[in-house]
Enzyme design. Structure first.
Site, PDB file in Angstrom:
ATOM      1  CE  LYS A  46     -15.257   1.748  27.883  1.00 19.87           C
ATOM      2  NZ  LYS A  46     -15.766   0.367  27.897  1.00 19.87           N
ATOM      3  N   GLY A  73     -11.995  -3.936  26.043  1.00 16.90           N
ATOM      4  CA  GLY A  73     -10.678  -3.768  26.646  1.00 16.90           C
ATOM      5  C   GLY A  73     -10.508  -2.400  27.281  1.00 16.90           C
ATOM      6  CG  LEU A  74     -11.815  -1.604  30.915  1.00 17.48           C
ATOM      7  CD1 LEU A  74     -11.072  -1.818  32.240  1.00 17.48           C
ATOM      8  CD2 LEU A  74     -13.173  -0.959  31.187  1.00 17.48           C
ATOM      9  CG  ASN A 131     -15.369  -1.772  36.118  1.00 19.30           C
ATOM     10  OD1 ASN A 131     -15.702  -2.877  36.570  1.00 19.30           O
ATOM     11  ND2 ASN A 131     -15.093  -1.579  34.844  1.00 19.30           N
ATOM     12  CB  CYS A 134     -11.259  -3.952  35.568  1.00 25.97           C
ATOM     13  SG  CYS A 134      -9.975  -3.130  36.445  1.00 25.97           S
ATOM     14  CB  ILE A 197     -24.431  -8.256  37.662  1.00 24.09           C
ATOM     15  CG1 ILE A 197     -25.402  -8.392  36.487  1.00 24.09           C
ATOM     16  CG2 ILE A 197     -24.958  -8.885  38.909  1.00 24.09           C
ATOM     17  CD1 ILE A 197     -25.754  -9.828  36.093  1.00 24.09           C
ATOM     18  N   GLY A 256     -29.668  -6.389  31.674  1.00 25.44           N
ATOM     19  CA  GLY A 256     -30.799  -6.789  30.857  1.00 25.44           C
ATOM     20  C   GLY A 256     -32.048  -5.946  30.942  1.00 25.44           C
ATOM     21  CB  THR A 278     -27.071  -4.501  26.181  1.00 22.25           C
ATOM     22  OG1 THR A 278     -25.835  -4.821  26.839  1.00 22.25           O
ATOM     23  CG2 THR A 278     -27.061  -5.113  24.797  1.00 22.25           C
TER      24      THR A 278
END
Ligand code: FAD
Ligand code: FMN
Ligand code: FES
Lengths: 320, 295
Positions: A46, A73-74, A131, A134, A197, A256, A278
């Protein structure tokens, strides 16, 4: 015949291309209850920033057609707690770790990288994923990855902190007019590879209460519904590299992926690595299952090495 | 030791063997080998919905009503489901022999008292589902169990008959007076605490009810253990969507995941004032809370 699934990013060779996606697998312990995370090509953590962050209030999610919106929100423990508690655990189970980092400012990205590099368990790190999707506090909260200059600056500053042999990936957002120009800037500033992405900005309105559904109002769209966007982004950047517009670097495809076939689609567009995000919420075994399915599919295509399939769709276009 | 025994959770392809209407709810019995041996009252199950190619990706969470380790079909799991949106509509339309993917048991169970003390169990709507099993476990340990079941109306009460079997005393309330006392559980609770002298209450139901159970319990010197309900995307601790502000032992507030650190929390540790009409904010003193002008 078994397909050679190994893939190489800079100086590091991974046993297979399948990884978790940042923010969709926490920092390992939770998924390790379902499968051995050391069996993945890499475990992506994360996104971690300098200080602990509470993240946003709730609701933080909304289900959408074949996907979801999130507005976390990280949330995270901060890099110091991460290197003391999470990274050593990942190392102890033998995981190869791709650490995702971010900052409120370009300088904070570099500071986070510095703490990471100095940590005891750094030898299990096979790369750093920056990342840049952000918000940049110095630029009215506009995300770094929307601006080639800001993206390049972050990448260059992080590169300075990392040992030469440690691969560094820039994670791009598809929410830009021209993703190729951002990719170009990141590679010129020293990125070993690109991850594409991140989520797309979206919004859901609760039609019972007639108000925004998410506490954070807007959120990131992810899941199978965004896969065509990931395929398109990988395709465009791969095509640009093949045309020699900038140096060819390996890409990590994410967006996806739910099955081995989805993974193969991203690989054929140009991805060398694959992240499963996901889909893990639907099936905690998804990353491991995608790997098994991908291996069988590659075998059915008769290749000896998975890398033979990377970008193959670019060579198979029928032009009448 | 198998991965399941070590990790305390299994993912299994379950098979529905019975489904029946109970008032406004559907009671499902699912064959789910391996769950019963691991589960304890207060834990939940996360089910996928819509079949293999579904566009509804997120799992739906339900309190475990009861489990049975053996039987003609192998271990079973019982859930009580209110049809609400797409996923619960799908689940409640399942028929015997339909397949459903189950991840269970998840989350922390109700902590049990070490001494045989009187306990008050409070259920709101389908929130009573896990309490009968809890009552049996408490009574096995010599505790006396007083149950209070509340709902908007009679059809939304679950398990009044079961309660009379599982508890030493039962009080029922409905908002509209269609069954039991007209009013809320918090109207009858002071008398129950006073009469039983219970040092602990267990509650499951809507957040507003859990807050009032916590308040009444503390007014009577009792501790409330409450099972919360926050929207969950994964149920297994990886997405960070299910957080709420909770104080730790030292009084420090953090946004914690209700699926792994809960769903059972001590009521007096939850920052109830942060919840407003379906939205929960981050208290200013929470660890890592956004600073003014900051992130
Ligand atoms: C620990 C726990 C125990 C629960 N126990 C029960 C029970 O025993 N019986 C019962 O009927 N319901 C229970 N619920 C609520 C149940 O999970 C939701 O009603 C259900 O997820 C709604 O799904 P849907 O597809 O019908 O609604 P939708 O609104 O279409 O759901 C969309 C998404 O939001 C999530 N979501 C929406 N509402 C809730 C909610 N209230 N809680 C959690 N996630 C939500 C869903 O998981 C899904 O991902 C419990 C929830 C939790 C967290
Ligand atoms: C709940 C959630 C949290 C996420 N958190 C992060 C994060 O912290 N850092 C990051 O780079 N991407 C994050 N992402 C984006 C994913 O890593 C991934 O790029 C995106 O979801 C697309 O892949 P998917 O469709 O497989 O999920 C998050 C996605 C979700 C759904
Ligand atoms: S529901 Fe995903 S972390 Fe709790």
């Amino acid at each position: 015949m078994a397909v050679d699934m190994s893939v190489t990013f800079g100086t590091r060779t991974l046993p297979n291309p399948v990884m978790t996606a940042s923010g969709c697998a926490a920092n390992g312990r939770e998924l390790h209850r379902f499968f051995d995370v050391s069996k993945l090509g890499a475990f992506v953590t994360k996104t971690v920033m300098m200080d602990p962050r509470s993240g946003r209030g709730t609701p933080r999610m909304a289900e959408t057609a074949s996907g979801m919106l999130n507005s976390i929100g990280l949330q995270g423990p901060g890099i110091h707690a991460f290197v003391e508690q999470d990274l050593p655990w990942l190392k102890s189970v033998g995981a190869r770790v791709l650490v995702s980092i971010a900052g409120n400012t370009a300088g904070e990205f570099a500071d986070v990288a510095k703490v990471l590099v100095a940590s005891d368990a750094f030898d299990c790190v096979v790369g750093v994923e920056v990342n840049i999707s952000c918000p940049n506090v110095a630029n009215r909260g506009l995300v770094f990855a929307c601006d080639p200059l800001a993206s390049g600056k972050v990448i260059a500053l992080v590169r300075e902190q990392l040992p030469r042999d440690v691969p560094m990936f820039a994670k791009l957002t598809p929410d830009v007019t021209d993703i190729v120009s951002i990719a170009d800037a990141a590679v010129k500033s020293g990125a070993t590879g690109l991850t594409m992405i991140n989520t797309l900005l979206g919004m859901v309105i609760d039609t019972d209460r007639l108000r925004p559904h998410l506490g954070g109002i807007t959120g990131g769209l992810s899941g199978p519904s965004i896969r065509p966007v990931a395929v398109r982004a990988l395709w465009q950047v791969t095509a640009a590299m093949r045309e020699g517009r900038f140096q060819t670097v390996p890409l990590i495809g994410v967006g996806g992926v739910r099955t081995g076939r989805d993974a193969l689609e991203l690989i054929a567009a140009g991805a060398t690595g694959i992240q499963v995000g996901t889909a893990t919420f639907n099936d905690p075994n998804a990353p491991q299952r995608v790997l098994t399915e991908l291996e069988a599919l590659a075998d059915s295509h008769g290749v000896a090495r998975i890398t033979e399939l990377v970008g193959i769709a670019h060579d198979r276009m029928v032009i009448p | 030791m198998s991965r399941a025994e070590q990790s305390g959770v299994v993912q299994v392809q379950g098979e529905v063997i019975a489904t029946r209407r109970v008032g406004a709810y559907h009671h499902l019995t699912i064959v789910a080998p391996g769950v019963a041996e691991l589960a304890r009252p207060g834990q939940f199950a996360a089910l996928s919905v819509g079949g293999l190619t579904t566009g509804n990706l997120l799992r739906r969470s339900f309190s475990i009503h009861k489990v049975s380790p053996s039987g003609t079909y192998g271990g079973t799991l019982d859930l009580v489901i209110a049809a609400k949106g797409a996923g619960t509509e799908w689940l409640t339309s399942l028929r015997a022999h339909d397949a459903v993917d189950v991840v269970a048991p998840l989350g922390r169970a109700f902590p049990l008292p070490t001494e045989p003390v009187p306990c008050v169990l409070v259920g709101g709507g389908y929130g009573s589902a896990p309490l009968f099993w809890l009552a049996d476990v408490l009574r096995e340990r010599g505790c006396t169990v007083e149950m209070v079941l509340g709902a908007a109306s009679e059809d939304r009460l679950f398990g009044v008959v079961e309660a009379r079997r599982s508890a030493d005393g039962v009080t029922v309330t409905t908002d509209d007076g269609s069954a039991g006392v007209k009013g809320w559980v918090s109207d009858v609770l002071p008398e129950v605490f006073t009469r039983t002298g219970a040092p602990v209450a267990y509650a499951c139901g809507p957040m507003g009810m859990l807050q009032s159970v916590t308040r009444v319990a503390s007014e009577h010197g009792a501790v409330a253990q409450v099972a919360v309900e926050e929207a969950m995307a994964c149920g297994v601790g990886v997405c960070m969507t299910c957080v709420m502000p909770v104080r730790d032992k030292l009084g420090v507030t953090k946004m914690v995941r209700s699926c792994v650190e809960g769903p059972v929390f001590r009521g007096d540790r939850i920052r109830w004032e942060a919840f407003h009409d379906g939205v929960c904010g981050v208290p200013e003193d929470a660890v890592g809370a956004p600073k003014v002008g900051g992130h």
